[in-house]
Design a protein around this motif. Structure first.
Motif, PDB file in Angstrom:
ATOM      1  N   VAL A  54       0.853  -1.326   0.075  1.00 26.71           N
ATOM      2  CA  VAL A  54       0.039   0.153  -0.030  1.00 26.71           C
ATOM      3  C   VAL A  54       0.921   1.167   0.109  1.00 26.71           C
ATOM      4  O   VAL A  54       1.917   1.347   0.786  1.00 26.71           O
ATOM      5  CB  VAL A  54      -1.103   0.066   1.330  1.00 26.71           C
ATOM      6  N   LEU A  55       0.486   2.242  -0.996  1.00 25.06           N
ATOM      7  CA  LEU A  55       1.489   3.328  -0.879  1.00 25.06           C
ATOM      8  C   LEU A  55       0.919   4.452   0.233  1.00 25.06           C
ATOM      9  O   LEU A  55      -0.336   4.435   0.644  1.00 25.06           O
ATOM     10  CB  LEU A  55       1.124   4.160  -2.251  1.00 25.06           C
ATOM     11  N   LYS A  56       1.946   5.089   0.775  1.00 26.58           N
ATOM     12  CA  LYS A  56       1.501   6.087   1.874  1.00 26.58           C
ATOM     13  C   LYS A  56       0.594   7.123   1.121  1.00 26.58           C
ATOM     14  O   LYS A  56       1.128   7.717   0.043  1.00 26.58           O
ATOM     15  CB  LYS A  56       2.726   6.546   2.549  1.00 26.58           C
ATOM     16  N   LYS A  57      -0.274   7.441   1.892  1.00 26.30           N
ATOM     17  CA  LYS A  57      -1.119   8.766   1.255  1.00 26.30           C
ATOM     18  C   LYS A  57      -0.451  10.143   1.800  1.00 26.30           C
ATOM     19  O   LYS A  57      -0.133  10.232   2.809  1.00 26.30           O
ATOM     20  CB  LYS A  57      -2.682   8.784   1.823  1.00 26.30           C
ATOM     21  N   GLU A  58      -0.429  10.951   0.905  1.00 26.20           N
ATOM     22  CA  GLU A  58       0.113  12.376   1.039  1.00 26.20           C
ATOM     23  C   GLU A  58      -0.704  12.984   2.132  1.00 26.20           C
ATOM     24  O   GLU A  58      -1.951  12.928   1.768  1.00 26.20           O
ATOM     25  CB  GLU A  58       0.387  13.073  -0.089  1.00 26.20           C
ATOM     26  N   ALA A  59      -0.176  13.544   2.976  1.00 24.39           N
ATOM     27  CA  ALA A  59      -0.832  14.233   4.017  1.00 24.39           C
ATOM     28  C   ALA A  59      -1.531  15.762   3.369  1.00 24.39           C
ATOM     29  O   ALA A  59      -0.966  16.143   2.276  1.00 24.39           O
ATOM     30  CB  ALA A  59      -0.099  14.781   5.023  1.00 24.39           C
TER      31      ALA A  59
END
Length: 147
Positions: free
Chosen positions: A142-147
């Protein structure tokens, strides 16, 4: 279709393709790439944090496979001139490890992309040593979601 013309072994380029940094870099070559498959390489060194008693441990093999997925994603971004995103292992199943490789041996991992949806990638991976399969697994990253 994106196809890698020749293997990438330059560590400066490899570091642009993956978000990991020393001491946890578990790929040192991008050997093959297309839109549905990637092949990475790793020569096991004695200073690798996953080496015990002269062998790469099971968690090291799994991390190598995860970083192969990161290499696939990172290369996609690299050819678009965008930095590699961070990600993490969401799930692993069907792990089967036949043999642990020794220091100075090179493993190759082929990852086939089964599905990619909204930053989640499902893959089937096979790690070989001298052409013999030593590990197979399915993994979801899973790619880390940008804040």
């Amino acid at each position: 279709m994106n196809i890698l013309k020749e293997p990438i072994t330059d560590q400066n380029i490899i570091l642009k393709l993956i978000p990991q940094r020393s001491p946890i870099i578990m790929v040192d070559a991008l050997l093959s790439f297309n839109d549905t498959k990637v092949v990475s390489g790793l020569t096991i060194t004695s200073d690798n944090m996953f080496v015990q008693n002269g062998y790469l441990t099971e968690p090291g093999l799994i991390e190598h496979m995860a970083q192969t997925v990161a290499l696939y994603t990172g290369y996609h971004f690299y050819i678009q001139n965008i930095p590699a995103p961070e990600g993490y292992i969401g799930a692993i199943k069907g792990v089967h490890i036949e043999k642990l490789p020794k220091v100075n041996m090179q493993v190759k991992t082929e990852v086939e992309i089964l599905q990619e949806v909204m930053g989640v990638t499902l893959v089937k991976g096979t790690t070989t040593l001298n052409g013999d399969i030593i590990m197979t697994a399915q993994m979801k990253t899973v790619l880390k979601k940008e804040a």
